[in-house]
Every structure is written in C-alpha cells, then in structure tokens.
Motif scaffolding. Structure first.
Motif, short mmCIF file in Angstrom:
data_model
loop_
_atom_site.label_atom_id
_atom_site.label_comp_id
_atom_site.label_asym_id
_atom_site.label_seq_id
_atom_site.Cartn_x
_atom_site.Cartn_y
_atom_site.Cartn_z
N ALA A 1 0.83 -1.20 0.00
CA ALA A 1 0.00 0.00 0.00
C ALA A 1 0.87 1.24 0.00
N VAL A 2 1.32 1.60 -1.19
CA VAL A 2 1.95 2.89 -1.38
C VAL A 2 1.24 3.53 -2.56
N TYR A 3 0.28 4.37 -2.25
CA TYR A 3 -0.49 5.03 -3.31
C TYR A 3 0.23 6.30 -3.75
N THR A 4 0.92 6.92 -2.79
CA THR A 4 1.59 8.18 -3.07
C THR A 4 3.08 7.97 -2.86
N ASP A 5 3.87 8.28 -3.87
CA ASP A 5 5.31 8.11 -3.71
C ASP A 5 5.92 9.40 -3.18
N ILE A 6 7.10 9.26 -2.58
CA ILE A 6 7.76 10.45 -2.04
C ILE A 6 9.20 10.48 -2.54
N THR A 7 9.76 11.68 -2.60
CA THR A 7 11.17 11.77 -2.99
C THR A 7 12.00 12.01 -1.74
N GLU A 8 13.27 11.64 -1.82
CA GLU A 8 14.14 11.80 -0.65
C GLU A 8 14.26 13.28 -0.26
N ASP A 9 14.31 14.16 -1.27
CA ASP A 9 14.44 15.59 -0.97
C ASP A 9 13.22 16.11 -0.24
N ASP A 10 12.02 15.72 -0.74
CA ASP A 10 10.78 16.17 -0.08
C ASP A 10 10.71 15.63 1.34
N LEU A 11 11.11 14.37 1.49
CA LEU A 11 11.05 13.74 2.81
C LEU A 11 12.00 14.44 3.78
N SER A 12 13.21 14.70 3.33
CA SER A 12 14.19 15.36 4.22
C SER A 12 13.67 16.73 4.64
N ALA A 13 13.06 17.45 3.70
CA ALA A 13 12.52 18.77 4.03
C ALA A 13 11.37 18.62 5.03
N PHE A 14 10.51 17.63 4.82
CA PHE A 14 9.39 17.38 5.73
C PHE A 14 9.90 17.10 7.15
N LEU A 15 11.00 16.34 7.23
CA LEU A 15 11.51 15.91 8.54
C LEU A 15 12.16 17.04 9.34
N GLU A 16 12.47 18.14 8.63
CA GLU A 16 13.09 19.26 9.35
C GLU A 16 12.18 19.79 10.45
N ALA A 17 10.87 19.60 10.29
CA ALA A 17 9.92 20.10 11.30
C ALA A 17 9.86 19.18 12.53
N TYR A 18 10.57 18.06 12.51
CA TYR A 18 10.50 17.11 13.63
C TYR A 18 11.86 16.94 14.29
N ASP A 19 11.81 16.56 15.57
CA ASP A 19 13.04 16.31 16.31
C ASP A 19 13.41 14.82 16.18
N VAL A 20 13.75 14.42 14.96
CA VAL A 20 14.02 12.99 14.74
C VAL A 20 15.43 12.72 14.21
N GLY A 21 16.26 13.73 14.18
CA GLY A 21 17.62 13.52 13.65
C GLY A 21 17.63 13.46 12.13
N GLN A 22 18.70 12.88 11.61
CA GLN A 22 18.89 12.83 10.15
C GLN A 22 18.38 11.51 9.57
N LEU A 23 17.75 11.61 8.42
CA LEU A 23 17.24 10.43 7.74
C LEU A 23 18.41 9.53 7.30
#
Ligand SMILES: Nc1ncnc2c1ncn2[C@@H]1O[C@H](COP(=O)(O)OP(=O)(O)OP(=O)(O)O)[C@@H](O)[C@H]1O
Ligand SMILES: N[C@@H](CCO)C(=O)O
Length: 326
Positions: free
Chosen positions: A2-24
């Motif tokens: 179940a992956v209906y929407t794909d993501i790119t690594e760049d978009d994901l890294s930018a998304f993760l900047e809003a979280y305190d989760v470290g580096q992808l």
C-alpha cells in the motif's frame, strides 16, 4: 504494497526538518495494508512510521484519530503515538497528502492466531472501550449501516462479474440490515478495524494496537462483531468456536455484554461482515491496475455473511449467555 503516493528523498528530508528525529538514514514503503501509504523510516534517532493519509481518511477526522491515540496511551494502552512537529502540530503535508510521523511499535502481527491470542484481543478491545470513555471528540461511523448503500450503489451493476447471483443476494442482505439494524445499544469509541494485522504481539504477549483510522463512535458490540469476523474464522471459511469463546470471554473479563448486545450480536456480525464485503468489493472493482496494493478478497466475507444469517442464538458464537447481565 500500500503505497499510493510516492515520495522523494528531498521532499522527505525537508518534511523531517519540522520534527526532532535527527537525520534520515533510510526509508522504504511498507508492503502491507490497503488504506494509507506507510513508510518505515530510520534516522539517527531511531525508527519511525510515516503515514500519508489516503482516500478513505478525511483530513478533518485526523485530530480525532491522533487525539484518541494520545488519550489511550495516557490511560495505559499500548498504541503508537503521533509525534509533534516543532510548531506543536501533529500533522504536516507531504507529496500533497496530509502526513504524520508515528512512533514505531515493537512486535509482529500474527499470521496464524490461536485461541489464546483471541482471548488477549478480546481483553484489549474491552480495555480500549473502557479507556476511551471520557475522550471528548466525536466521530460518526461513516461505514455503519447508513454508509453501506452508497458503497453498494457504486458496485452493484458489476457485482455479478465477481460471482453470479451476488447482485440479488447482497441487495436483499442490505435491505434486511437497513430495516432491522438496532436502534439503541451501549455505545462509545470503537476501533472498527481490529483485524489481526492491526494487533502486535511480542511472543504470546499482546504488545499494542495500531491503525486507528476507522475509529469512531458506534455500538461497542459492533466492535466485538468485527473481531469475531476477523479473528475467529479459519481459512476454509469455517467458524472456530474455541476462538470465539476465547475472544468473548477475554472481552467479558473486562466488560460484560448486556442482554441487548447479546441478542443483537448475530445481526451486528452480519452487518460488520457486509461492511468489509462492500469495501473489498468496491476496491476489487475500482482500484486502478497500477496501484501498489494487494487487493483483499470480498468473497471471504460473503461466506461469513451466510454463516451469520443462519445463526439462531449468540451461544453459537461461544458466548456463555447465562452469565451476561441485563
Ligand atoms: N506504529 C507502527 N509501528 C510499527 N509498524 C507499523 C506501525 N504502523 C504501521 N506499521 C506497519 O505498517 C503496516 C500497515 O499499517 P496499517 O495497518 O496502519 O496500514 P493500513 O493501510 O491503514 O492498513 P489496513 O489495511 O489494516 O487498514 C502494518 O501491518 C505494520 O507492519
Ligand atoms: N481490514 C480491512 C481493510 C481496512 O478496511 C479488510 O481486511 O478488508
């Protein structure tokens, strides 16, 4: 998958900047589930689940789901927690979908659950029903009796492509349930989709419940019916009364079913079987050929509908009726 929407690594890294989760460090689509797009992420701080909410999830309902997970965790239930972003929000957006980061829950779902596991699930379901009392958001069950006809209208004309005679049989079943559905039973927040793939175990110990994205306010016993349907039938379509007995006694070790609930159980089981039949049939007929998802068989639930239709007393599910309270 179940992956209906794909993501790119760049978009994901930018998304993760809003979280305190470290580096992808890595991510991959999860090869399970049919509703939302899920990814397993590893970062320098640990493992997380990234969920992109898809067609059956209304963005306006997300505060209910995410708030419920917090409410249950606060009351000692084990379920994943949505992580807040640095601005305090639980929800962000990725690839045009509402998206949340969810804590990783240890454990595995059971491919071959046994009666002892059914007992654990029954108990956990009742604990959830009790723990969700006091949760102050409400969400109507869009997939209860009022939601079935709109689904059916979209599939009816093509139903006989799946099996001859389906159109007439399901039309009659739906009409029966619409006119006999219980008007009043004890209600509260229900999970509404507590299938084996939404319950994690570590060994024989239940380690947590996931996937609250159908949770809603409805009859508590309807949730019991969902679990009887999804945990207590064998692959050959037969009902395993030992599992049913275990699930029901696990449930009643925490919360007794009332006499009205006991009486309504066969009808609730029919309704819940029809609900999963209809969503599966809809997906079977409508999912685009290229989607990365393993479609689930609607006919599994036709067998269950037929079984419940022949039930005369809830004792046939393994319920000890003399011990229920009024
Ligand atoms: N918090 C979590 N921790 C660990 N694994 C998870 C978590 N959430 C989801 N998963 C993994 O992702 C899979 C799919 O998740 P989920 O059941 O939420 O997806 P879905 O598309 O909503 O599925 P369903 O078909 O049950 O509605 C799970 O079976 C599990 O392997
Ligand atoms: N658990 C559901 C999928 C989510 O609605 C099924 O097996 O049909």
């Amino acid at each position: 998958m179940a992956v209906y929407t794909d993501i790119t690594e760049d978009d994901l890294s930018a998304f993760l900047e809003a979280y305190d989760v470290g580096q992808l460090t890595s991510y991959k689509g999860i090869a399970e589930g049919v509703e939302n797009s899920n990814f397993l992420l590893h970062t320098t701080k640990g493992a997380y689940i990234l969920t992109l909410y898809e067609k059956r999830v209304n963005a306006g309902d997300l505060p209910f789901f995410l708030g419920l997970m917090h409410h249950l965790t606060d009351r000692g239930l084990s379920c994943p927690l949505p992580l807040p972003r640095s601005d305090g929000e639980l929800l962000g957006e990725l690839s045009g979908r509402p998206a949340a980061m969810i804590s990783f829950l240890e454990g595995m779902w059971l491919r071959k659950p046994e009666a002892k596991h059914c007992r654990e699930v029954g108990r956990a379901l009742a604990e959830m029903h009790v723990a969700s009392q006091g949760f102050d958001l409400r969400r109507t069950n869009a997939l209860s009796v009022g939601g079935w006809r709109p689904l059916w209208v979209n599939s009816e004309a093509r139903a006989d492509e799946v099996q001859t005679g389906l159109k007439d049989e399901i039309s009659a079943e739906l009409a029966h349930l619409e006119s006999h559905w219980p008007k009043s039973l004890p209600d509260g927040v229900i999970h509404a989709d507590l299938f084996p793939d939404n319950v994690f175990f570590l060994g024989d110990q239940l380690s947590g419940l996931i996937d609250f994205y159908f949770a809603c306010n409805d009859y508590l016993a309807y949730d019991v019916a969902v679990c009887l349907n999804s945990w207590c039938f064998e692959k050959n379509g037969s009902y395993n009364i030992t599992k049913g007995m275990a699930l029901l006694s696990g449930y009643e070790s925490v919360r007794k079913l009332t006499a009205d609930e006991v009486e309504a159980l066969p009808l609730l089981c029919r309704g819940s079987a029809l609900r999963f039949f209809l969503t599966r049939l809809y997906d079977w007929l409508m999912t685009p050929a290229g989607a990365l998802v393993v479609k689930k068989d609607p006919l599994e639930y036709l067998t269950k509908i037929r079984f419940h239709r022949a039930i005369v007393s809830s004792a046939e599910y393994g319920l000890r009726i003399e011990e229920t309270s009024a």
